[in-house]
Design a protein around this motif. Structure first.
Motif, PDB file in Angstrom:
ATOM      1  N   VAL A   1       0.877  -1.177   0.000  1.00 61.36           N
ATOM      2  CA  VAL A   1       0.000   0.000   0.000  1.00 61.36           C
ATOM      3  C   VAL A   1       0.907   1.217   0.000  1.00 61.36           C
ATOM      4  CG1 VAL A   1      -1.830   1.259   1.162  1.00 61.36           C
ATOM      5  CG2 VAL A   1      -1.767  -1.235   1.305  1.00 61.36           C
ATOM      6  N   GLY A   2       1.003   1.890  -1.135  1.00 61.48           N
ATOM      7  CA  GLY A   2       1.972   2.975  -1.233  1.00 61.48           C
ATOM      8  C   GLY A   2       3.376   2.434  -1.060  1.00 61.48           C
ATOM      9  N   ASP A   3       4.148   3.025  -0.180  1.00 59.59           N
ATOM     10  CA  ASP A   3       5.532   2.589   0.035  1.00 59.59           C
ATOM     11  C   ASP A   3       5.667   1.800   1.334  1.00 59.59           C
ATOM     12  OD1 ASP A   3       8.266   2.332  -0.458  1.00 59.59           O
ATOM     13  OD2 ASP A   3       8.756   4.170   0.632  1.00 59.59           O
ATOM     14  N   THR A   4       4.697   0.918   1.604  1.00 62.10           N
ATOM     15  CA  THR A   4       4.778   0.147   2.845  1.00 62.10           C
ATOM     16  C   THR A   4       6.041  -0.720   2.892  1.00 62.10           C
ATOM     17  OG1 THR A   4       3.291  -1.462   1.799  1.00 62.10           O
ATOM     18  CG2 THR A   4       2.321   0.080   3.367  1.00 62.10           C
ATOM     19  N   LYS A   5       6.506  -1.191   1.738  1.00 61.66           N
ATOM     20  CA  LYS A   5       7.724  -2.007   1.734  1.00 61.66           C
ATOM     21  C   LYS A   5       8.907  -1.202   2.259  1.00 61.66           C
ATOM     22  CE  LYS A   5      10.549  -4.996  -1.244  1.00 61.66           C
ATOM     23  NZ  LYS A   5      11.885  -4.456  -0.894  1.00 61.66           N
ATOM     24  N   GLY A   6       9.136  -0.043   1.678  1.00 61.22           N
ATOM     25  CA  GLY A   6      10.259   0.774   2.105  1.00 61.22           C
ATOM     26  C   GLY A   6      10.114   1.289   3.518  1.00 61.22           C
ATOM     27  N   LEU A   7       8.921   1.732   3.876  1.00 59.53           N
ATOM     28  CA  LEU A   7       8.695   2.288   5.201  1.00 59.53           C
ATOM     29  C   LEU A   7       8.909   1.252   6.299  1.00 59.53           C
ATOM     30  CD1 LEU A   7       5.505   4.431   4.484  1.00 59.53           C
ATOM     31  CD2 LEU A   7       7.763   5.312   5.104  1.00 59.53           C
ATOM     32  N   LEU A   8       8.320   0.060   6.107  1.00 66.25           N
ATOM     33  CA  LEU A   8       8.411  -0.956   7.152  1.00 66.25           C
ATOM     34  C   LEU A   8       9.810  -1.553   7.237  1.00 66.25           C
ATOM     35  CD1 LEU A   8       4.924  -2.653   6.752  1.00 66.25           C
ATOM     36  CD2 LEU A   8       5.763  -1.434   8.754  1.00 66.25           C
ATOM     37  N   GLU A   9      10.450  -1.765   6.078  1.00 66.26           N
ATOM     38  CA  GLU A   9      11.824  -2.265   6.123  1.00 66.26           C
ATOM     39  C   GLU A   9      12.740  -1.279   6.837  1.00 66.26           C
ATOM     40  OE1 GLU A   9      13.353  -3.304   2.329  1.00 66.26           O
ATOM     41  OE2 GLU A   9      12.231  -5.193   2.199  1.00 66.26           O
ATOM     42  N   SER A  10      12.549   0.010   6.571  1.00 69.43           N
ATOM     43  CA  SER A  10      13.373   1.031   7.218  1.00 69.43           C
ATOM     44  C   SER A  10      13.177   1.024   8.732  1.00 69.43           C
ATOM     45  CB  SER A  10      13.021   2.405   6.640  1.00 69.43           C
ATOM     46  OG  SER A  10      13.750   3.425   7.297  1.00 69.43           O
ATOM     47  N   GLU A  11      11.921   0.951   9.169  1.00 66.90           N
ATOM     48  CA  GLU A  11      11.635   0.934  10.601  1.00 66.90           C
ATOM     49  C   GLU A  11      12.222  -0.301  11.272  1.00 66.90           C
ATOM     50  OE1 GLU A  11      10.033   3.025  12.839  1.00 66.90           O
ATOM     51  OE2 GLU A  11      10.296   4.487  11.223  1.00 66.90           O
ATOM     52  N   MET A  12      12.132  -1.440  10.590  1.00 65.98           N
ATOM     53  CA  MET A  12      12.635  -2.682  11.181  1.00 65.98           C
ATOM     54  C   MET A  12      14.155  -2.683  11.247  1.00 65.98           C
ATOM     55  SD  MET A  12       9.745  -5.190   9.517  1.00 65.98           S
ATOM     56  CE  MET A  12      10.334  -6.770  10.106  1.00 65.98           C
ATOM     57  N   ARG A  13      14.803  -2.124  10.227  1.00 66.16           N
ATOM     58  CA  ARG A  13      16.264  -2.017  10.282  1.00 66.16           C
ATOM     59  C   ARG A  13      16.693  -1.084  11.411  1.00 66.16           C
ATOM     60  NH1 ARG A  13      15.841  -1.669   4.475  1.00 66.16           N
ATOM     61  NH2 ARG A  13      16.602  -3.612   3.504  1.00 66.16           N
ATOM     62  N   GLU A  14      16.003   0.049  11.527  1.00 63.04           N
ATOM     63  CA  GLU A  14      16.346   1.023  12.563  1.00 63.04           C
ATOM     64  C   GLU A  14      16.192   0.430  13.953  1.00 63.04           C
ATOM     65  OE1 GLU A  14      14.563   5.211  14.284  1.00 63.04           O
ATOM     66  OE2 GLU A  14      14.350   4.797  12.147  1.00 63.04           O
ATOM     67  N   LYS A  15      15.203  -0.463  14.107  1.00 62.12           N
ATOM     68  CA  LYS A  15      14.942  -1.072  15.414  1.00 62.12           C
ATOM     69  C   LYS A  15      15.611  -2.435  15.565  1.00 62.12           C
ATOM     70  CE  LYS A  15      10.629   1.400  16.330  1.00 62.12           C
ATOM     71  NZ  LYS A  15      11.042   2.538  15.515  1.00 62.12           N
ATOM     72  N   HIS A  16      16.479  -2.783  14.627  1.00 64.08           N
ATOM     73  CA  HIS A  16      17.273  -4.017  14.694  1.00 64.08           C
ATOM     74  C   HIS A  16      16.387  -5.264  14.781  1.00 64.08           C
ATOM     75  CE1 HIS A  16      20.788  -1.476  15.210  1.00 64.08           C
ATOM     76  NE2 HIS A  16      20.135  -0.831  16.179  1.00 64.08           N
ATOM     77  N   ILE A  17      15.355  -5.283  13.937  1.00 61.17           N
ATOM     78  CA  ILE A  17      14.464  -6.441  13.855  1.00 61.17           C
ATOM     79  C   ILE A  17      14.792  -7.206  12.575  1.00 61.17           C
ATOM     80  CG2 ILE A  17      12.078  -7.217  13.669  1.00 61.17           C
ATOM     81  CD1 ILE A  17      11.276  -4.581  15.094  1.00 61.17           C
ATOM     82  N   LYS A  18      15.136  -8.465  12.701  1.00 62.50           N
ATOM     83  CA  LYS A  18      15.396  -9.304  11.533  1.00 62.50           C
ATOM     84  C   LYS A  18      14.070  -9.805  10.967  1.00 62.50           C
ATOM     85  CE  LYS A  18      19.850 -10.956  13.316  1.00 62.50           C
ATOM     86  NZ  LYS A  18      20.646 -12.166  13.708  1.00 62.50           N
ATOM     87  N   TRP A  19      14.088 -10.273   9.728  1.00 57.31           N
ATOM     88  CA  TRP A  19      12.857 -10.816   9.146  1.00 57.31           C
ATOM     89  C   TRP A  19      13.141 -11.954   8.184  1.00 57.31           C
ATOM     90  CZ3 TRP A  19      14.202  -5.645   7.716  1.00 57.31           C
ATOM     91  CH2 TRP A  19      14.602  -5.475   6.391  1.00 57.31           C
ATOM     92  N   ILE A  20      12.122 -12.794   8.037  1.00 57.41           N
ATOM     93  CA  ILE A  20      12.140 -13.899   7.068  1.00 57.41           C
ATOM     94  C   ILE A  20      10.820 -13.823   6.311  1.00 57.41           C
ATOM     95  CG2 ILE A  20      12.251 -16.398   6.702  1.00 57.41           C
ATOM     96  CD1 ILE A  20      13.628 -16.589   9.461  1.00 57.41           C
ATOM     97  N   THR A  21      10.873 -13.662   4.996  1.00 56.94           N
ATOM     98  CA  THR A  21       9.665 -13.614   4.168  1.00 56.94           C
ATOM     99  C   THR A  21       9.547 -14.901   3.359  1.00 56.94           C
ATOM    100  OG1 THR A  21      10.891 -12.467   2.426  1.00 56.94           O
ATOM    101  CG2 THR A  21       9.692 -11.100   3.993  1.00 56.94           C
ATOM    102  N   ASN A  22       8.436 -15.043   2.633  1.00 58.73           N
ATOM    103  CA  ASN A  22       8.171 -16.281   1.891  1.00 58.73           C
ATOM    104  C   ASN A  22       8.354 -17.489   2.807  1.00 58.73           C
ATOM    105  OD1 ASN A  22       7.307 -15.751  -0.755  1.00 58.73           O
ATOM    106  ND2 ASN A  22       9.377 -15.245  -1.426  1.00 58.73           N
ATOM    107  N   ALA A  23       7.847 -17.368   4.023  1.00 61.60           N
ATOM    108  CA  ALA A  23       8.119 -18.372   5.048  1.00 61.60           C
ATOM    109  C   ALA A  23       6.935 -19.318   5.243  1.00 61.60           C
ATOM    110  CB  ALA A  23       8.459 -17.692   6.363  1.00 61.60           C
ATOM    111  N   ARG A  24       7.252 -20.554   5.514  1.00 61.73           N
ATOM    112  CA  ARG A  24       6.259 -21.547   5.917  1.00 61.73           C
ATOM    113  C   ARG A  24       6.657 -22.098   7.284  1.00 61.73           C
ATOM    114  NH1 ARG A  24       6.111 -26.768   2.424  1.00 61.73           N
ATOM    115  NH2 ARG A  24       7.793 -27.391   3.837  1.00 61.73           N
ATOM    116  N   VAL A  25       5.752 -21.952   8.226  1.00 58.96           N
ATOM    117  CA  VAL A  25       5.999 -22.510   9.558  1.00 58.96           C
ATOM    118  C   VAL A  25       5.568 -23.967   9.540  1.00 58.96           C
ATOM    119  CG1 VAL A  25       5.440 -22.362  12.007  1.00 58.96           C
ATOM    120  CG2 VAL A  25       5.654 -20.263  10.651  1.00 58.96           C
ATOM    121  N   ASP A  26       6.521 -24.864   9.749  1.00 63.83           N
ATOM    122  CA  ASP A  26       6.216 -26.297   9.685  1.00 63.83           C
ATOM    123  C   ASP A  26       5.679 -26.828  11.012  1.00 63.83           C
ATOM    124  OD1 ASP A  26       6.944 -26.631   6.977  1.00 63.83           O
ATOM    125  OD2 ASP A  26       9.062 -26.751   7.530  1.00 63.83           O
ATOM    126  N   ASN A  27       6.285 -26.419  12.102  1.00 69.04           N
ATOM    127  CA  ASN A  27       5.798 -26.839  13.418  1.00 69.04           C
ATOM    128  C   ASN A  27       6.425 -25.963  14.487  1.00 69.04           C
ATOM    129  OD1 ASN A  27       8.236 -28.359  14.699  1.00 69.04           O
ATOM    130  ND2 ASN A  27       8.083 -29.195  12.624  1.00 69.04           N
TER     131      ASN A  27
END
Length: 262
Positions: A202-228
């Motif tokens: 939605v708009g620049d949600t990709k850039g905005l959220l990635e920037s916030e997460m980097r600034e707050k030192h939050i790692k991420w995994i996308t295209n993820a499947r939780v197996d158990n």
């Protein structure tokens, strides 16, 4: 006279009842079927989960509210709809007839699709106030004994916004308690990229959220499947854009909140 029935008295059901009222004639009757008379404001659940709101502050008794509006509130819950008979079978075995029916029951939370997922397993939820209350208890245990946190939304989830909201609420509360440096945070999502939100962004949600997460030192995994999910350990498989497996992750956690499929 027309009998108008709304099944469900959550956010959508109550709003639907309010929208219908001005359109009905004086002789028509509006009934709302709910499971109990207590309504809770779902968008405030993330606040309850960290203690920013108390449960009673986001709940209200619908009985008086609906009575003042001239709406009949039936708290037995709905067991089954018989469409060929224009009839709703209620939880206590009685029935109510209808001329017009709105089904606003909300989602069935599919925790059972992933072993160990959900409040009855090893992760928390903010989908219901009962879950949020349980999540608050688990959060206080985290505060007393800090460790890694995993937040996100599993495969099949269709509502990603609350996962991001809770991620940043939790991060803020950890900083307020001066615990953030002792709590590594990872965001796990089935989205193809951060900020997709199930809407291709939605708009620049990709850039905005990635920037916030980097600034707050939050790692991420996308295209993820939780197996158990085992006690304190989440098994996640990360996929490439072509659908092939890219990497398997074993994520230890002291606290996890994962939105289920609806």
């Amino acid at each position: 006279m027309a009998e108008v029935v709304v099944i469900g008295a959550g956010l959508s059901g109550t709003l639907m009842a309010y929208e219908l009222l001005p359109q009905l004639r004086k002789e028509d009757r509006l009934s709302v079927v709910s499971q109990g008379a207590v309504y809770h404001f779902v968008p405030s659940n993330p606040w309850v989960a960290v203690g920013w709101r108390k449960r009673e502050e986001i709940e209200i008794d619908l009985a008086d509210v609906m009575k003042r509006k001239g709406v009949r509130l039936l708290t037995q819950g709905a067991r089954r709809v018989h469409p060929t008979e224009n009839r709703v079978e209620l939880g206590d075995g009685t029935s109510i007839d209808y001329d017009y029916l709105v089904v606003a029951t909300g989602p069935e939370l599919a925790f059972d699709e992933i072993p160990g997922l959900g409040p009855k397993g090893h992760t928390q939820s903010i989908c219901h106030v009962d879950h949020a209350t349980h999540a608050r208890e688990a959060f206080e245990k985290l505060a007393a004994n800090p460790g890694p946190v995993v937040i996100g939304a599993v495969q099949g989830a269709s509502c990603f916004g609350p996962a991001y909201e809770f991620l940043f609420i939790l991060e803020t509360e950890l900083r307020r308690r001066k615990l953030r440096d002792r709590v590594p945070m990872t965001f796990v999502t089935s989205e193809p990229y951060i900020g997709h939100l199930g809407l291709d962004g939605v708009g620049d949600t990709k850039g905005l959220l990635e920037s916030e997460m980097r600034e707050k030192h939050i790692k991420w995994i996308t295209n993820a499947r939780v197996d158990n999910v085992a006690p304190g350990l989440m098994s996640v498989e990360e996929f490439a854009d072509d659908g092939t497996s890219r990497k398997a992750h074993e994520l230890p956690f002291a606290y996890s909140m994962m939105l289920p499929a609806f």
